[in-house]
Write an enzyme that holds these catalytic residues in place. Structure first.
Site, PDB file in Angstrom:
ATOM      1  CE  LYS A  78      -1.210   6.687 -10.762  1.00  0.00           C
ATOM      2  NZ  LYS A  78      -0.619   5.336 -10.570  1.00  0.00           N
ATOM      3  CB  SER A 153      -1.986   3.951  -7.093  1.00  0.00           C
ATOM      4  OG  SER A 153      -1.131   3.860  -8.223  1.00  0.00           O
ATOM      5  CB  SER A 177      -0.822   1.110  -9.667  1.00  0.00           C
ATOM      6  OG  SER A 177      -0.776   1.094  -8.276  1.00  0.00           O
TER       7      SER A 177
HETATM    8  N1  GLN Z   1      -0.903  -1.441  -4.476  1.00  0.00           N
HETATM    9  C1  GLN Z   1       0.537  -1.465  -4.545  1.00  0.00           C
HETATM   10  C2  GLN Z   1       1.098  -0.495  -3.534  1.00  0.00           C
HETATM   11  O1  GLN Z   1       0.351   0.044  -2.799  1.00  0.00           O
HETATM   12  C3  GLN Z   1       0.992  -1.127  -5.928  1.00  0.00           C
HETATM   13  C4  GLN Z   1       0.939   0.308  -6.226  1.00  0.00           C
HETATM   14  C5  GLN Z   1       1.437   0.655  -7.592  1.00  0.00           C
HETATM   15  O2  GLN Z   1       1.582  -0.197  -8.462  1.00  0.00           O
HETATM   16  N2  GLN Z   1       1.743   1.923  -7.767  1.00  0.00           N
HETATM   17  O3  GLN Z   1       2.262  -0.269  -3.467  1.00  0.00           O
END
Ligand code: GLN
Length: 486
Positions: A78, A153, A177
């Site tokens: 990632k 994400s 995410s």
């Molecule tokens: N969707 C959550 C956010 O926008 C979690 C994101 C993540 O785990 N990096 O913060």
């Protein structure tokens, strides 16, 4: 050769051991697949010559008699992890083209084990989002349905593993995410205990929550990678100093008499019937294997979203202050004085979601609001963590849906940040507590899109959690299904 495209990491390791394929051949195979499926937009940076050099080095190590389950197996990272050989951008214009002088510890650990990196994967900007629609470099398509988001994400990681253009990928989970995109793409996504993977070289979002983990085809593959990826790192002040362990040791765990806690609050309003049906069927499968379902309660888990959306932006506003146009990242081409340079550089470099979080974070940390919001959120975080401890006194593992619905369509939630934030309703509580948790594919719902089952165990019980998941993956074949055309 193309038969190997769907092989798991475990199988690829055995094929390499048996000299049925070389690391160079595998690298070529997956590089060709990445090229053939460029429309997914899963990869942001691919450098075939660098990958082939790593593959040649792995083959040379094997030729010298070295062995290792991961030696020569391809994977991808990632773009939140910094890498020396590929650009590291966090999918932000702020870092477009940025070359790190060092590798993140997670990257270095897997490289040391001989894994061959295929390149860097798209994600939401600074890992903020649930659909990958916040990337400065475009949407990633869900291989099951190109009209659906791949989750976020870690959307590039989930799409790449689901499409089998990478056998495995790193990802990061701050509030969901890893688990949410894994659920949306029908793969296995695992977040270990907070503090077990190093955060060194992980571009920071919310430091008290950020946890590196994996997207894999199976729990078994995850265990193999964890063996090399996790461990104490003196360069990370929150790294946990624990003795090394073999994460495959519980893969043959007996699930008879296992107590599965089913939190009633995770089956309430908002859960779509197609997801509920698939998850309940998975729970029945565990019952058929001899496990026992116990109803439990996590009464304050529903406060997870408001608590998370105070704490995560507060930490983000602090972490993102380093991007000032001076030390690294984008600098505006034209400016007046120093303040003007910083303002213009940040205005141009950050997309709308990081800007929203910086504003919220600065607000909840400011004088007069700090006690009302930030301190309050920290107190409720502790209450949620304590509730998990009470729950684990009654059960060995907690199971629930990962998301309320299957993957949604592009644009469906993009205009409404709060609707998007609710995508993490069931994943955020485990993040706030810092416990290990994972998503495994357990069926399909509306429009044939995948459904995930969430598993959560107590601190440091990754091996047990992976074993419980592996029991399901021995009894079912959801994790082997590959979307049509891949
Ligand atoms: N969707 C959550 C956010 O926008 C979690 C994101 C993540 O785990 N990096 O913060």
């Amino acid at each position: 050769m193309s038969d190997f495209a769907h092989a798991s990491v475990a199988e690829l390791g055995r094929l390499l051991d048996a000299r049925q394929v070389s690391a160079v051949e595998l690298a070529q195979l997956f590089l060709a697949r990445i090229d053939a499926h460029r429309d997914l937009n899963a990869f942001l940076d691919v450098r075939p010559e660098v990958t082939l050099d790593l593959a040649r080095a792995a083959d040379a190590r094997r030729a010298r008699g070295e062995t290792g389950a991961l030696l020569g197996v391809p994977m991808a990272h990632k773009d939140i992890f910094v890498t020396r050989e590929w650009a590291s951008t966090a999918s932000s214009r702020m870092l477009a083209g940025y070359m790190s002088p060092f590798d993140a510890t997670v990257v270095a650990n897997l490289k040391q084990a001989g894994m061959v990196c295929l390149g860097k994967l798209n994600c939401d900007e600074f890992a903020m989002g649930s659909s990958n629609e916040n990337s400065a470099f475009g949407n990633v398509l869900n291989p099951w349905d190109k009209g659906a988001v791949p989750g976020g994400s870690s959307g590039g990681s989930s799409a790449a593993v689901a499409a089998r253009i990478a056998p495995a990928a790193t990802a990061t989970d701050t509030g969901g995410s890893i688990r949410e995109p894994a659920a949306f793409t029908g793969i296995t996504g695992t977040k270990p205990t907070y503090g077990r993977p190093s955060r060194w070289g992980m571009i920071a979002f919310a430091s008290s929550l950020d946890t590196a983990g994996l997207m894999t085809q199976s729990a078994e593959d995850c265990a193999l990678l964890f063996n090399n990826m996790l461990g104490y790192d003196e360069k990370d002040s929150t790294s946990l100093d624990r003795p090394g362990e073999d994460f495959t040791r519980d893969l043959n765990i007996d699930v008879r008499d296992l107590k599965i806690g089913v939190p009633k609050e995770f089956f309430g309003d908002g859960l779509q019937p197609d997801v509920e049906t698939a998850v309940r069927e998975a729970l029945r499968e565990y019952e058929r294997m001899g496990a026992q379902l116990v109803e439990i309660s996590l009464p304050n888990a529903e406060l997870g979203i408001p608590v998370y959306y105070v704490i995560a932006p507060a930490e983000a506003s602090s972490n993102l202050s380093r991007f000032d146009g001076v030390r690294y990242g984008h600098r505006a081409a034209e400016y007046g004085d120093l303040i003007d340079m910083i303002k213009k550089s940040r205005a141009e470099g950050f997309g709308p979601e990081p800007k929203r979080r910086i504003l919220v974070g600065a607000y909840v940390l400011s004088h007069g609001y700090y006690d009302a919001y930030f301190i309050q959120a920290m107190k409720v975080r502790r209450i949620i963590a304590d509730e998990f401890q009470r729950a684990f006194a009654q059960c060995d593992v907690i199971m629930s849906p990962v998301t309320t619905s299957v993957a949604f369509g592009f644009g469906e939630k993009a205009a409404d940040p709060v609707a998007m934030y609710l995508a993490d309703l069931y994943t955020v509580p485990g993040s706030l507590a810092g416990i290990p948790s994972m998503s495994i594919p357990c069926g399909t719902g509306a429009k044939g899109r995948p459904v995930g089952l969430q598993l959560m165990t107590n601190y440091f019980e990754e091996a047990k959690m992976l074993g419980i998941a592996h029991a399901y993956q021995r009894a079912t074949d959801w994790h082997r299904r590959v979307p049509a055309g891949f």
